[in-house]
Scaffold this active site. Sequence first.
Site, mmCIF file in Angstrom:
data_model
loop_
_atom_site.group_PDB
_atom_site.id
_atom_site.type_symbol
_atom_site.label_atom_id
_atom_site.label_comp_id
_atom_site.label_asym_id
_atom_site.label_seq_id
_atom_site.Cartn_x
_atom_site.Cartn_y
_atom_site.Cartn_z
ATOM 1 N N PHE A 219 0.853 -1.198 0.000
ATOM 2 C CA PHE A 219 0.000 0.000 0.000
ATOM 3 C C PHE A 219 0.886 1.243 0.000
ATOM 4 C CE2 PHE A 219 -3.520 -2.320 2.594
ATOM 5 C CZ PHE A 219 -3.864 -3.047 1.470
ATOM 6 N N CYS B 163 3.683 2.073 -2.689
ATOM 7 C CA CYS B 163 4.406 2.661 -3.815
ATOM 8 C C CYS B 163 3.794 3.991 -4.213
ATOM 9 C CB CYS B 163 4.412 1.709 -5.001
ATOM 10 S SG CYS B 163 5.804 0.598 -4.909
ATOM 11 N N ASN C 218 7.521 2.606 3.293
ATOM 12 C CA ASN C 218 7.729 2.524 1.857
ATOM 13 C C ASN C 218 8.444 3.823 1.450
ATOM 14 O OD1 ASN C 218 7.431 2.064 -1.008
ATOM 15 N ND2 ASN C 218 5.798 0.614 -0.467
ATOM 16 N N THR C 219 8.616 4.019 0.187
ATOM 17 C CA THR C 219 9.452 5.144 -0.256
ATOM 18 C C THR C 219 8.728 6.491 -0.160
ATOM 19 O OG1 THR C 219 8.760 4.691 -2.504
ATOM 20 C CG2 THR C 219 10.862 3.755 -1.795
ATOM 21 N N CYS D 244 39.732 23.286 12.456
ATOM 22 C CA CYS D 244 39.104 23.625 11.172
ATOM 23 C C CYS D 244 38.216 24.856 11.309
ATOM 24 C CB CYS D 244 38.301 22.455 10.624
ATOM 25 S SG CYS D 244 36.828 22.050 11.582
ATOM 26 N N CYS E 31 26.425 29.958 25.464
ATOM 27 C CA CYS E 31 26.100 28.631 24.917
ATOM 28 C C CYS E 31 24.716 28.171 25.386
ATOM 29 C CB CYS E 31 27.157 27.607 25.337
ATOM 30 S SG CYS E 31 26.815 25.937 24.735
ATOM 31 N N CYS F 255 22.936 24.064 21.872
ATOM 32 C CA CYS F 255 22.107 23.664 20.727
ATOM 33 C C CYS F 255 22.632 22.431 20.022
ATOM 34 C CB CYS F 255 21.971 24.815 19.742
ATOM 35 S SG CYS F 255 23.461 25.154 18.790
ATOM 36 N N CYS G 102 27.501 22.746 16.987
ATOM 37 C CA CYS G 102 28.966 22.583 16.888
ATOM 38 C C CYS G 102 29.348 21.114 16.891
ATOM 39 C CB CYS G 102 29.671 23.337 18.016
ATOM 40 S SG CYS G 102 29.121 22.890 19.675
ATOM 41 N N CYS H 197 31.232 19.356 13.573
ATOM 42 C CA CYS H 197 32.644 19.025 13.811
ATOM 43 C C CYS H 197 33.008 17.751 13.053
ATOM 44 C CB CYS H 197 32.892 18.831 15.305
ATOM 45 S SG CYS H 197 34.607 18.365 15.667
#
Lengths: 445, 433
Positions: free
Chosen positions: B136, B138, B203-204, B349, B379, B382, B385, B389
């Site tokens: 049921f 697709c 299903n998809t 980075c 801070c 949340c 970060c 990372c």
Amino acid sequence: MTNSPTTPGIVAGRLAPQAIAENFADIAPDFDPHEAAVAADRCYFCYDAPCVAACPTEIDIPLFIRQIQTGQPEAAGQTILDQNILGGMCARVCPTETLCEGECVREAAEGKPVEIGRLQRYATDRLMANDGHPYRRAAPTGRRVAVVGAGPAGLACAHRLAMHGHDVTVFDAREKPGGLNEYGIAAYKTVGGFAQAEVDWLLKIGGIELRHGQALGRDVTLDGLRNDHDAVFLGMGLAGVNALGVEGEAREGARDAVDFIAELRQSDDLTKLPVGRHVVVIGGGMTAVDAAVQSRLLGAEDVSMVYRRARDRMSASEHEIDHAATAGVRIITNAQPVAVHGNGAVREVEFAYTRDNGKGGLESTGETFRLKADQVFKAIGQSLEGAPDGLTVERGKITVTGPGRTGLDGVWAGGDCAAGGEDLTVTAVAQGRDAAEDIHARLSA
Amino acid sequence: MANLASDFAGIKSPNPFWLASAPPTDKEYNVTRAFKAGWGGVVWKTLGFDPHIVNVNGPRYGVVHGADRRVLGINNIELITDRPLDVNLREIKQVKRDWPDRAMVVSLMVPCEEEAWKRILPMVEETGADGVELNFGCPHGMSERGMGAAVGQVPEYVEMVARWCKANTRMPVIVKLTPNVTDIRHSARAAFKGGADAVSLINTVNSITGVDLDLMAPEPTIDGKGTHGGYCGPAVRPIALNMVAEIARDPETAGKPVSAIGGIGTWRDAAEFLALGASNTQVCTAAMTYGFGIIKEMTAGLSRWMDEKGYERVSDVVARAVPNVTDWQHLNLNYVTKARIDQDACIQCGRCYAACEDTSHQAIAMTEDRRFEVIDAECVACNLCVNVCPVEDCITMERLPAGTVDPRTGKTVEPGYANWTTHPNNPMAKAAE
């Protein structure tokens, strides 16, 4: 072919043509699109990226790599060339392991940086393969600028000045433009006539006239140039070569490494280029490495590179020294030449072991040794030759302040002949570019 | 060693890993290879009546890639099996005979009429298959013909067809649900109300994977046109996890057998679905990306993890995390955390800095020498970060102990638990007073 690596003396054709062709093939070939995609995917797009700070021309590396990721290598090329008009050559010859790639955070993370140099070549090669030229000249200003030296500094300066609409005349002592890009640098780093192709491409901007065979002090004078132009940029490099100052250094078979490298670069058939059976290279810089490695690649049986201090003091990068060792060059450190022996031609070089004398200098340990040699290459540094009067020269370099301003009004200098920065192509480009911007600002004021 | 044997709604298999109804289960050849590789069962690719459907002859799949062309999601516009019904039934019978210990479930999709289901169910029963799964779900192609998701999106139809099937077969009936609805619980409730033994999901997901900017057409592109397809793979896993959990914690369906589908490719993915209430799992995209060999990692990995944790049977894991799935309003507002950066692990980075400075709370400072440090006074925990990372566990969220002062709010962290329902800012809380 009758010669081999063990043929005595200095002879050509020690290796079969096929072997020589393979030895001098592109050492880091262009990425194909798949390789480029895989390499580009590794970039983290760092904030205020350390690789950019490590680049003398401050190319926005994360941006250009992202442009490769998104399928626009030509846009990436533009990002590079905006900062460094010789980005194609720099991609090939920069010691990236001590510059951008040395600072890459993935070097810290995994000991394997993003391959920035090869990605840069991927991008610039694609943009430069396009028809035309990506930069246009501004409206002509009628201002005239003389540039002395068609090497990286002079070319970068000339291009930027031409872009701003000034008329530039470049005077160079040699027959071809390019400076060390054309006459220095190992052949396997810039194959296929890239150096000339890059100059041809650069000149497409227009407004730059090249004059060959024009040496400063011989064919033109600084005063003459100042009289005829609104500004002068000096980028003539270091034409002199330091002598060993030992007995016998003028013997047949002993020569300056830069001449050998230039001859090799200008040779159109390396099977006809003679090289010794036993080669001794004296020096610890890039010139020494290039002479030593290429001697091996031409078929010299044994090549020794001898440096007077410890290995960590060599100015060649660790990567280059490893490359030399891999090519079969024997690296001897803490030894300085005492005499070049022979009967007419060179037969041996005598060295003395050295140690630190505790005052920053070297002293002989008293122990000596001799190396067989048919050919000796001297590579202990180049020096400024014929600096015009009126310029301040300190420690062998023209003194400059800010963006290449010399003590003389209207005269700028950059590249190897000027103080500041390492003697690298990329540094020369940055200095030429920045001087051009300063000249432009002055001429526009 | 952990016992991976699975009993799903009475269908037995040596492990809880089945291949989902999809291209990998369309033929005897593929399914035999799968069983040889070690898969516990298959849901045979959906059967329909002859004349069998046809597929497009151009590309059926589109893809979304991550870095290094890693497949994050695939969409497909393939329909149900495009081979004759009798060929499929013959092969199903043969495979079940050759592999009696493996689960053989047959996916079905026929018109929404009782006669149709009445006709096909005995044919499947005759093969010796262990159960049926009603497709049921697709979202493409078949739904235009009143089947697949066109049925699954209407709970009344789901219930009706489930009831028809239960009335016409002794086999367990699994209803495969479409995620292309606003509330999956209605579909699941309907399936069980109709008597279904189990549900499988998801299903998809309806999707277009990309646009060809030269053709100005959606991808995959068939002669200059494209259509929406069904999206699957790792990209949809979070959607599937939530839907499985929703069903597991819905009082009307809690405890019912759920077969989890949606981006499962490793033992860990499977364990997570089991923990959220699934009894077994179905895999497709990972197998389509890497081949059937991945089953060895999945079985060995699940077994090793269960041993480490002391779980003897798969059922010991099932629904373990369900009690911890709650509504937002019940989350503890006294749980105060701050980001902590492990300077030794940090590769500098600066992505945490860019993310926080540009898009969050300016709670990370960057020093001259590129050290990144959390500013506790800013801070809000949340977690962005942590998410951006590139180095795992370099940034973590550490809880402030009760009694300490949160420098951001200036308030002392209270011991115990307090949530929104009692929070002074909640008008409803006040109204209740």
